[in-house]
Design an enzyme around this catalytic site. Structure first.
Site, PDB file in Angstrom:
ATOM      1  N   GLY A  63       0.021   0.118  -5.035  1.00 13.08           N
ATOM      2  CA  GLY A  63      -1.296  -0.502  -4.900  1.00 13.08           C
ATOM      3  C   GLY A  63      -2.236   0.020  -5.963  1.00 13.08           C
ATOM      4  CB  CYS A  79      -0.872   0.059   1.246  1.00 14.59           C
ATOM      5  SG  CYS A  79      -2.086  -1.267   1.335  1.00 14.59           S
ATOM      6  CG  ASN A 111       2.702   0.445   3.497  1.00 17.30           C
ATOM      7  OD1 ASN A 111       3.803   0.905   3.236  1.00 17.30           O
ATOM      8  ND2 ASN A 111       2.340  -0.756   3.095  1.00 17.30           N
ATOM      9  N   GLY A 112       1.158  -1.872   5.690  1.00 20.74           N
ATOM     10  CA  GLY A 112       1.741  -2.900   6.541  1.00 20.74           C
ATOM     11  C   GLY A 112       0.708  -3.942   6.885  1.00 20.74           C
ATOM     12  CE1 TYR A 126       8.313  -5.990  -8.622  1.00 19.98           C
ATOM     13  CE2 TYR A 126       7.112  -6.228  -6.565  1.00 19.98           C
ATOM     14  CZ  TYR A 126       7.116  -6.122  -7.938  1.00 19.98           C
ATOM     15  OH  TYR A 126       5.944  -6.153  -8.628  1.00 19.98           O
TER      16      TYR A 126
END
Ligand code: SF4
Length: 466
Positions: A33, A7, A107-108, A247
């Protein structure tokens, strides 16, 4: 390249075009996302919100932005890592409670979300989403703490796992990063306005200046009385996600204090040193393999050429013709350049092999285009274990690195040779900061224990392959 992103979060405080800046920030974070997007704003009295499924650019027009009034805003791009996808779980999640209105962007992934949720449900909470983020809002709403700030700290102190949060109340912007610092979260300024976001590429687009990262374990608050930082968590070992460098993050971002492009290129140089290949041309698997391939070419002296072209305009779904086209899913995204590949010995450089099915199709595509040899090189170690900290990895049983030997992987993807960068090599690319990284998906050693039910799930996954 087949991992799904997690995210992206963005927040701005004290800007006359808060919604518009957030829209642009999210646009820069779109790679993190693509399933859903949302923006919440505050005009100092009330919060307003707009959420939708799909891309940022498709879901916000001028009229929508103009409706989102106020000088402060938060926004989110979502790829679902916990909870179902779709509008129900899109963020920000906005609630009104005894502490006032609050919007949250996360996010997570919380590793104790299920336990907390069960406890909350037993005590009468009613959940509207399946996302782990909503748990935090319930903890916040039921807190008896005297101020919204104290209630928030009480809530986040019960969470375990990975959380980079951006929250908005009627008069405050709050950023929280878990004590391990799994996910990035950075602070910038745009004139007198404060900006927090997942990656610095979002600051660049709106011409904001980078100030510093939000520290692991920091709660940063900016409101009518200015800014302040609180460190309410017990100190913990840092565990930045190394996969952000391998990445996820954009190469033009600085993440965990390092240039993603620099780290990724260095991974490629080290890969060339550790895993040389007898070849005529280095070909990246675009886009994610480009930086590592540049490093590989630089170190090996073998020229790099774009032997595979990515179609950047592929939407979320395709209308496939009735007459089936072989490997359509990969073909619609990638196409080989025959004039580069024909008769050449090719080193294909990519950042990961997950299940192996995509790599197999790509190797076949390169061979069909006339390559005489195909040598696959991967700029990190084999992925052998799932991630519980916000990255969507398949179960261990589905990870080819966990279930197959190197030779078996080579055979499966149909390459003439295969080589991965070692863990030592991967960590050396992040230099002196290496002890502060999470590498669990390469090692199976987890810095934060995951809860019982997930441990059972993992054990099941382990059993399936043993
Ligand atoms: S397990 Fe892998 S993907 Fe997940 S946080 Fe750790 S390094 Fe990142």
């Amino acid at each position: 390249m087949a991992f799904k992103e997690e995210c992206g979060v963005f927040g701005i405080f004290g800007h006359s075009e808060a919604a518009n800046m957030t829209y642009l920030g999210l646009y820069a974070l779109q790679h993190r996302g693509q399933e859903a997007v949302g923006i919440a704003t505050s005009d100092g009295v009330r919060l307003q919100i707009h959420k939708a499924v799909g891309y940022v650019a498709d879901n916000f027009d001028e009229a929508t932005i103009n409706r989102l009034a106020g000088m402060s805003a938060v926004g989110h791009v979502r790829y679902s890592t916990a909870g179902d996808s779709g509008i129900k779980n899109a963020q920000p999640i906005l609630i009104d409670c005894a502490h006032g209105e609050i919007a949250i962007c996360h996010n997570g992934n919380l590793v104790n979300a299920q336990e907390l949720r069960e406890m909350l449900v037993r005590e009468g909470s009613i959940f509207q989403t399946t996302s782990d983020t909503e748990v935090l809002l319930h903890l916040y709403a039921r807190s008896k703490a005297p101020t919204p700030e104290a209630a928030l700290i009480e809530a986040v102190s019960q969470a375990q796992g990975a959380f980079s949060l951006v929250l908005l109340t009627k008069d405050r912007l709050i950023a929280v990063r878990d004590p391990h610092g799994f996910r990035p979260l950075t602070l910038g300024k745009l004139g007198d306005s404060y900006v927090v976001c997942s990656e610095t590429c979002a600051l660049d687009l709106i011409d904001a200046e980078w100030i510093r990262d939000i520290e692991p374990g920091e709660v940063f608050i900016v409101g009518p009385d200015g800014e302040k930082s609180i460190h309410p968590f017990a100190p913990a070992r840092k565990a930045h996600c190394i996969f952000e460098h391998v990445y996820f993050s954009r190469p033009d971002s600085y993440v965990f204090g390092l240039s993603v492009n620099e780290v990724r290129t260095q991974l490629g140089r080290l890969l060339a040193r550790e895993q040389p290949a007898p070849a005529d041309v280095v070909v990246p698997v675009p886009d994610s393999g480009v930086c590592a391939a540049t490093g590989y070419a630089e170190e090996s002296g073998i020229p790099m050429q774009m032997g595979l072209i990515r179609n950047h305009y592929v939407g979320r779904t395709f209308i496939e013709p009735h007459q089936s086209i072989r490997h359509f899913g990969v073909r619609v995204k990638l196409n080989p350049v025959k004039s580069i590949l024909r008769g050449r010995r090719v080193v294909l450089v990519d950042d990961s092999i997950v299940r192996g099915t995509t790599s197999r199709k790509i190797v076949k595509m390169v061979r069909n285009a006339g390559a005489s040899e195909v040598h696959m090189r991967i700029s990190c170690p084999p992925t052998i274990s799932p991630c519980f900290y916000g990255v969507d990895t398949p179960k261990r049983a589905e990870l080819i690195g966990a279930t197959h030997s190197l030779e078996e992987i080579r055979k499966f993807i149909g390459a003439d040779s295969i080589g991965y960068l070692s863990l030592e090599g991967t960590l050396s690319a992040v230099g002196s900061a290496k002890s502060s990284y999470c590498t669990s998906c390469y090692t199976g050693d987890y810095p934060v224990a995951f809860p019982q039910n997930e441990a059972a799930y993992l054990q099941l996954a382990l059993k399936l392959v043993e």
